[in-house]
Design a protein around this motif. Structure first.
Motif, PDB file in Angstrom:
ATOM      1  N   LEU A 297       3.515  -3.291  21.039  1.00  0.00           N
ATOM      2  CA  LEU A 297       2.945  -4.565  21.464  1.00  0.00           C
ATOM      3  C   LEU A 297       1.419  -4.513  21.494  1.00  0.00           C
ATOM      4  O   LEU A 297       0.738  -5.440  21.029  1.00  0.00           O
ATOM      5  N   GLU A 298       0.875  -3.433  22.009  1.00  0.00           N
ATOM      6  CA  GLU A 298      -0.576  -3.296  22.128  1.00  0.00           C
ATOM      7  C   GLU A 298      -1.260  -3.278  20.769  1.00  0.00           C
ATOM      8  O   GLU A 298      -2.356  -3.824  20.599  1.00  0.00           O
ATOM      9  N   HIS A 299      -0.627  -2.675  19.794  1.00  0.00           N
ATOM     10  CA  HIS A 299      -1.261  -2.509  18.479  1.00  0.00           C
ATOM     11  C   HIS A 299      -0.878  -3.606  17.482  1.00  0.00           C
ATOM     12  O   HIS A 299      -1.287  -3.540  16.316  1.00  0.00           O
ATOM     13  N   LEU A 300      -0.149  -4.623  17.923  1.00  0.00           N
ATOM     14  CA  LEU A 300       0.349  -5.627  16.981  1.00  0.00           C
ATOM     15  C   LEU A 300      -0.735  -6.308  16.148  1.00  0.00           C
ATOM     16  O   LEU A 300      -0.554  -6.495  14.935  1.00  0.00           O
ATOM     17  N   PRO A 301      -1.872  -6.724  16.734  1.00  0.00           N
ATOM     18  CA  PRO A 301      -2.871  -7.386  15.880  1.00  0.00           C
ATOM     19  C   PRO A 301      -3.313  -6.526  14.701  1.00  0.00           C
ATOM     20  O   PRO A 301      -3.441  -7.019  13.577  1.00  0.00           O
ATOM     21  N   ALA A 302      -3.524  -5.227  14.945  1.00  0.00           N
ATOM     22  CA  ALA A 302      -3.911  -4.328  13.855  1.00  0.00           C
ATOM     23  C   ALA A 302      -2.740  -4.039  12.929  1.00  0.00           C
ATOM     24  O   ALA A 302      -2.921  -3.876  11.714  1.00  0.00           O
ATOM     25  N   LEU A 303      -1.540  -3.964  13.484  1.00  0.00           N
ATOM     26  CA  LEU A 303      -0.368  -3.693  12.659  1.00  0.00           C
ATOM     27  C   LEU A 303      -0.142  -4.763  11.602  1.00  0.00           C
ATOM     28  O   LEU A 303       0.410  -4.477  10.528  1.00  0.00           O
ATOM     29  N   THR A 304      -0.552  -5.999  11.882  1.00  0.00           N
ATOM     30  CA  THR A 304      -0.293  -7.054  10.908  1.00  0.00           C
ATOM     31  C   THR A 304      -0.987  -6.803   9.575  1.00  0.00           C
ATOM     32  O   THR A 304      -0.526  -7.292   8.539  1.00  0.00           O
TER      33      THR A 304
END
Length: 466
Positions: A297-304
């Motif tokens: 959840l914390e890394h979702l913006p970068a994961l996209t």
């Protein structure tokens, strides 16, 4: 180098095994082997060898330029400080354990490859190698293993249209019997081909968008799951083509409407027990499972930037379309980016898993799995707390309430996703500097390639690339 990495000349007995397999394949009228990997842009690249050359390929590999690590989806080339030049060569080494006779392509077999240098070392931009090492690190450091599967959605278009337009080949409503009947012969051939290839199919059904279908397959270890995703798409393409139709796995085939997803299902296991079931946490999660979910959840913006890597991905990632575009989680909440799937009473120990929704099939599946696992392990390492669950559609929350609850909109285009990835040390470290820089360069190249296009133009640019 790990003992799982290919070595020049092959591991003990490997060339002999390949020679025996070559004879078996010839006896089954298989004449060639497709050697496949997925590049940074999400395109499956291949070389093929005659069946008689399989032993040589297993021992010494097959040459291919590293320049493909910085190819864009339209085959133009960008560069980093170490990739993108016309110099150098790599060796493609087939994984004999995954060698599969292609039921829908008579005369052919298929195998995924690892890429190593001519000197015998691992190629730092080989996503399959990176995933294998990420999985090994999780097992060695945390005693955790994983099971994974990708949902595969695709749009079926008519094959007799002029140019590159998409015209749905099969009419009928979402999940409708009429569409299933219209696709019946092709779908039956597809199920038969997948069964012949040892792929256990859980569901095959019409999906929401016009002409859209989805196949769900059984979970495997992460590397095998990524291999399976590539193999299933190879099979779908071949079956659909034999019925004079076209298949598109692009995130969007038009500038409007629901796109094609590639939702990732992932569960963590230790000593044969599913950490997502039977624990004291919410919905039976163990404390470690909750922290793993919190890390993702914390890394979702970068994961996209990894899981939604195409400009066309953001035609799909829109609110209130079940694409999961908010940093939120919930049990069976299809508008949250992370959906907790518990399964029914009596099967939860087997079925409970985490579904990551902002994933599409423009993503390199090896990269997507490596990055998501690395994000989850970051949460596990820090015992990160999982915030409160979200129910309903986050798009309907009062903005102040959403802000207070830490619910944010994921990047609305590829550029902010790349910016988030570039500032995420955990993900960049997990991929390594060479591959992380290739991801950045390719994403920026894709952004430039569609500069000035409207939504319909972007959809058209990628419609038949994946």
């Amino acid at each position: 180098m790990s003992e799982s990495d290919p070595v020049p000349g092959g591991r003990p007995g490997e060339a002999e095994r390949a020679a025996a397999l070559s004879g078996e394949l010839s006896g089954r009228d298989v004449h060639g082997v497709v050697l496949a990997y997925v590049d940074t842009a999400g395109i499956t690249r291949v070389k093929t060898v005659p069946t008689a050359r399989l032993a040589s390929a297993a021992a010494w590999g097959v040459g291919m330029s590293p320049v493909f690590d910085t190819f864009l989806a339209d085959d133009s080339i960008v560069a980093t400080d170490v990739l993108g030049s016309p110099d150098g060569d790599l060796r493609l080494h087939p994984d004999l354990d995954r060698l599969t006779v292609l039921a829908a392509q008579p005369g052919w077999a298929w195998a995924p490859v690892d890429r190593i240098t001519q000197e015998g070392g691992p190629h730092p931009a080989c996503a399959r190698t990176v995933l294998r090492r990420t999985v090994a690190h999780a097992a060695e450091r945390y005693g955790v293993r994983f099971k994974a599967a990708f949902e595969i959605e695709w749009s079926v278009g008519r094959g007799d249209t002029d140019g590159d337009a998409f015209v749905p080949a099969v009419p009928g409503p979402a999940y409708g019997a009429a569409r299933q009947v219209g696709f019946s012969d092709c779908a039956a051939d597809l199920l038969a081909a997948l069964a012949a290839q040892g792929v256990d199919v859980e569901q095959l059904h019409p999906e929401y968008a016009p002409g859209q279908f989805e196949v769900s397959v059984g979970a495997l270890d992460p590397v095998a799951a990524a291999d399976r995703s590539v193999l299933v798409r190879q099979t779908i393409r071949a079956v659909v083509r034999r019925h004079r139709l076209r298949a598109s796995f692009a995130p969007a085939v038009s500038g409007r409407g629901v796109g094609n997803g590639g939702h990732l299902h992932l569960s963590a296991w230790r000593d044969g027990a599913n950490l997502h079931a039977g624990g004291p946490g919410r919905y039976g999660m163990t404390a470690e499972a909750e922290s793993f979910v919190a890390g993702v959840l914390e890394h979702l913006p970068a994961l996209t930037a990894i899981t939604a890597p195409s400009p066309a991905s953001y035609l799909r990632l829109r609110p209130s379309q079940w694409a999961g575009v908010f940093t939120a989680w919930g049990r069976e909440t299809r508008e949250a980016a992370l959906r907790i799937v518990t399964g029914s009473t009596g099967e939860r120990g087997r079925a409970a898993n985490l579904e990551v929704k902002p994933v599409d099939l423009a993503a390199n599946p090896y990269l997507a799995l490596a990055a998501v696992i690395a994000a989850g392990l970051d949460g596990l390492a820090s015992s990160a707390p999982l915030p409160a669950e979200t129910t309903g559609d986050p798009a309907r929350l009062d903005p102040a309430d959403a802000e207070a609850r830490g619910i944010r909109r994921l990047p609305v285009s590829l550029a902010p996703a790349v910016a988030a990835f570039r500032s995420d040390d955990v993900l960049r470290t997990a991929l390594g500097p060479v591959l992380a820089d290739a991801v950045t360069a390719v994403r920026l190249g894709e952004i430039e390639a569609v500069d000035g296009l409207d939504d319909d133009g972007i959809a058209a640019a990628y419609r038949w690339k994946y």
